[in-house]
Design a protein around this motif. Structure first.
Motif, mmCIF file in Angstrom:
data_model
loop_
_atom_site.group_PDB
_atom_site.id
_atom_site.type_symbol
_atom_site.label_atom_id
_atom_site.label_comp_id
_atom_site.label_asym_id
_atom_site.label_seq_id
_atom_site.Cartn_x
_atom_site.Cartn_y
_atom_site.Cartn_z
ATOM 1 N N CYS A 22 0.844 -1.199 0.000
ATOM 2 C CA CYS A 22 0.000 0.000 0.000
ATOM 3 C C CYS A 22 0.880 1.250 0.000
ATOM 4 C CB CYS A 22 -0.906 -0.017 1.220
ATOM 5 S SG CYS A 22 -1.907 1.486 1.421
ATOM 6 N N ASP A 24 0.311 4.053 1.228
ATOM 7 C CA ASP A 24 0.158 4.904 2.407
ATOM 8 C C ASP A 24 0.572 4.226 3.707
ATOM 9 O OD1 ASP A 24 -0.836 7.013 0.862
ATOM 10 O OD2 ASP A 24 -2.861 6.169 0.905
ATOM 11 N N CYS A 25 0.222 2.957 3.894
ATOM 12 C CA CYS A 25 0.508 2.296 5.173
ATOM 13 C C CYS A 25 1.461 1.117 5.041
ATOM 14 C CB CYS A 25 -0.791 1.842 5.835
ATOM 15 S SG CYS A 25 -1.587 0.442 5.017
ATOM 16 N N ILE A 41 -3.550 1.101 -3.171
ATOM 17 C CA ILE A 41 -3.739 1.174 -1.732
ATOM 18 C C ILE A 41 -4.506 -0.054 -1.243
ATOM 19 C CG2 ILE A 41 -3.646 3.693 -1.561
ATOM 20 C CD1 ILE A 41 -6.655 3.780 -1.786
ATOM 21 N N SER A 44 -8.246 -0.820 3.829
ATOM 22 C CA SER A 44 -8.414 0.113 4.946
ATOM 23 C C SER A 44 -8.142 1.551 4.519
ATOM 24 C CB SER A 44 -7.485 -0.294 6.097
ATOM 25 O OG SER A 44 -7.615 0.590 7.184
ATOM 26 N N CYS A 45 -7.063 1.771 3.787
ATOM 27 C CA CYS A 45 -6.743 3.132 3.349
ATOM 28 C C CYS A 45 -7.728 3.626 2.291
ATOM 29 C CB CYS A 45 -5.320 3.194 2.816
ATOM 30 S SG CYS A 45 -4.048 3.050 4.098
ATOM 31 N N HIS A 49 -9.512 7.320 1.834
ATOM 32 C CA HIS A 49 -9.507 8.080 0.573
ATOM 33 C C HIS A 49 -10.924 8.467 0.162
ATOM 34 C CE1 HIS A 49 -5.327 7.938 -1.163
ATOM 35 N NE2 HIS A 49 -5.189 7.127 -0.121
ATOM 36 N N PHE A 99 0.237 -0.089 8.803
ATOM 37 C CA PHE A 99 -1.122 -0.649 8.822
ATOM 38 C C PHE A 99 -1.547 -1.108 10.212
ATOM 39 C CE2 PHE A 99 1.898 -3.910 7.604
ATOM 40 C CZ PHE A 99 1.600 -4.959 8.442
ATOM 41 N N ARG A 106 -3.247 7.121 10.658
ATOM 42 C CA ARG A 106 -3.264 6.822 9.228
ATOM 43 C C ARG A 106 -4.085 7.855 8.445
ATOM 44 N NH1 ARG A 106 -5.971 2.292 8.401
ATOM 45 N NH2 ARG A 106 -6.518 1.798 10.549
ATOM 46 N N GLU A 107 -5.201 8.283 9.040
ATOM 47 C CA GLU A 107 -6.031 9.275 8.349
ATOM 48 C C GLU A 107 -5.312 10.611 8.206
ATOM 49 O OE1 GLU A 107 -10.336 11.565 8.823
ATOM 50 O OE2 GLU A 107 -9.644 10.170 10.376
ATOM 51 N N ILE A 110 -2.545 10.487 5.576
ATOM 52 C CA ILE A 110 -3.046 10.570 4.201
ATOM 53 C C ILE A 110 -3.487 11.985 3.862
ATOM 54 C CG2 ILE A 110 -4.934 9.800 2.703
ATOM 55 C CD1 ILE A 110 -4.685 7.044 4.021
#
Length: 367
Positions: A22, A24-25, A41, A44-45, A49, A99, A106-107, A110
């Motif tokens: 992913c 992002d994570c 991604i 979860s991500c 998004h 993750f 995580r939010e 992003i």
């Protein structure tokens, strides 16, 4: 037929280096993609998004239909190229969530990348990199557990994080040195999705405070401001160390936390005092072997204070416990076992007698 070709093309893109995790994570085998940002991604991500639809629109690689233009855009971008664009100016102290981290981290990670573009424009990093931060946070009370607003001040120049019970108070309620400060998000433990646990030392004892803020960005900015202050402190304390050596020391998450039975500190100190004083002349050690005292084994066990409670006054030292020729400690000790190298003979611990001291009593009469 065109649908199958598009899916095959996307699957081949997923096999390329950089797209296998992913963007992002770092979760393996991402099955989703943002066809407006050009990144692959995880599930979860992809939910995060979806909360920024003005920037990111997502599709499933295997379940949704893709047109040729979208596939071509994904082929021209990909995770490696987009990381180089959106993560070009990440400060070394900034925490990059994985993750396994909480949803808030995580939010905000992003949103910081794509929405606020904090890692493209350095001036947008000022809220957590300026070296000074002041604001009001909700702090949980020690006795009643009720959250009340408290003023917090983080000063890199003073090397401390302070909080005040009243807005006009001159003296802080607590001064937490950056040298011993640790911060970790504990939403489940605190009962708030933005809950942060701060751990510090006071009088050689571990103390904890629990705080949160309604604004998730505000809370993450506080977290990274603490990491920034610690990073600059470590740079001064260890001028020859590289960023790779300093970053793991900024903050740490607790791998395991819970309650364990523990005896009082007085018993432990008494055992150590008797062994150290009565056998100090007989202490010997060979290379690669444990410490021994006249056939007895000394097991050196570092004190690891639990995050949720206080540690003993020797929290930063090494606790030493010993007993003679036995793997089982006597009653009244800490319950820790000796080194596995000590023989299993089953004999009991017998402290040596203390010699009479002229300060504490009279000497025996000579005959």
């Amino acid at each position: 037929m065109a649908k199958e070709r598009s899916r095959d093309a996307l699957l081949s893109l997923l096999a390329k280096e950089g797209n296998q995790v992913c963007a992002d994570c770092g979760a393996p085998d991402p099955d989703w993609a943002s066809y407006t940002l050009g990144v692959f991604i995880c599930l979860s991500c992809s939910g995060i998004h979806r909360n920024i639809p003005h920037l990111s629109k997502v599709k499933s690689v295997r379940l949704d239909e893709w047109d040729g233009a979208q596939v071509e855009f994904m082929a021209s971008t990909g995770n490696t190229a987009m990381r180089a664009k959106y993560e070009s100016e990440i400060p070394p102290f900034y925490y990059k969530p994985t993750f396994s981290d909480c949803l808030l981290l995580r939010e905000q990670w992003i949103r910081a990348k794509y929405e606020r573009k904090e890692f493209i424009y350095i001036e947008k990093q000022e809220p957590y990199s300026a070296g000074y931060r002041e604001g009001f946070l909700w702090k949980r009370g020690r006795d009643n557990g009720q959250f009340l607003t408290r003023k917090f001040v983080l000063s890199e120049r003073e090397g401390a994080l302070k909080y005040y019970n009243k807005n006009d108070a001159k003296d802080p309620k607590a001064i937490m040195k950056i040298e011993h400060l640790n911060a970790t998000f504990q939403p489940g433990k605190i009962g708030n999705p933005h809950g942060l646990q701060i751990t510090y030392l006071k009088d050689n004892s571990t103390r904890n405070i629990f705080i949160y803020h309604e604004d998730g960005k505000e809370m993450v900015d506080w977290f990274n401001a603490i990491r920034a202050a610690r990073f600059h402190y470590l740079q001064v304390a260890f001028p020859g160390a590289s960023n790779a050596d300093l970053v793991p020391k900024l903050s740490r998450n607790y791998l395991k936390e819970g309650y364990m039975e523990k005896t009082g500190p007085k018993v432990g100190r008494a055992v150590f005092s008797v062994c150290a004083k009565s056998n100090k002349r007989k202490a010997s050690r060979s290379v690669g072997s444990p410490w021994t005292i006249g056939g007895s084994c000394i097991s050196k066990i570092p004190w690891m204070p639990l995050p949720g409670g206080k540690s003993s006054s020797g929290a930063r030292k090494t606790a030493t416990r010993c007993w003679k020729d036995s793997l089982r400690p006597p009653k009244g000790t800490t319950g820790r076992t000796a080194s596995p190298s000590s023989p299993r003979t089953g004999s009991s611990f017998s402290p040596a007698r203390r010699r009479p001291n002229s300060r504490s009593g009279s000497r025996p009469s000579r005959k």
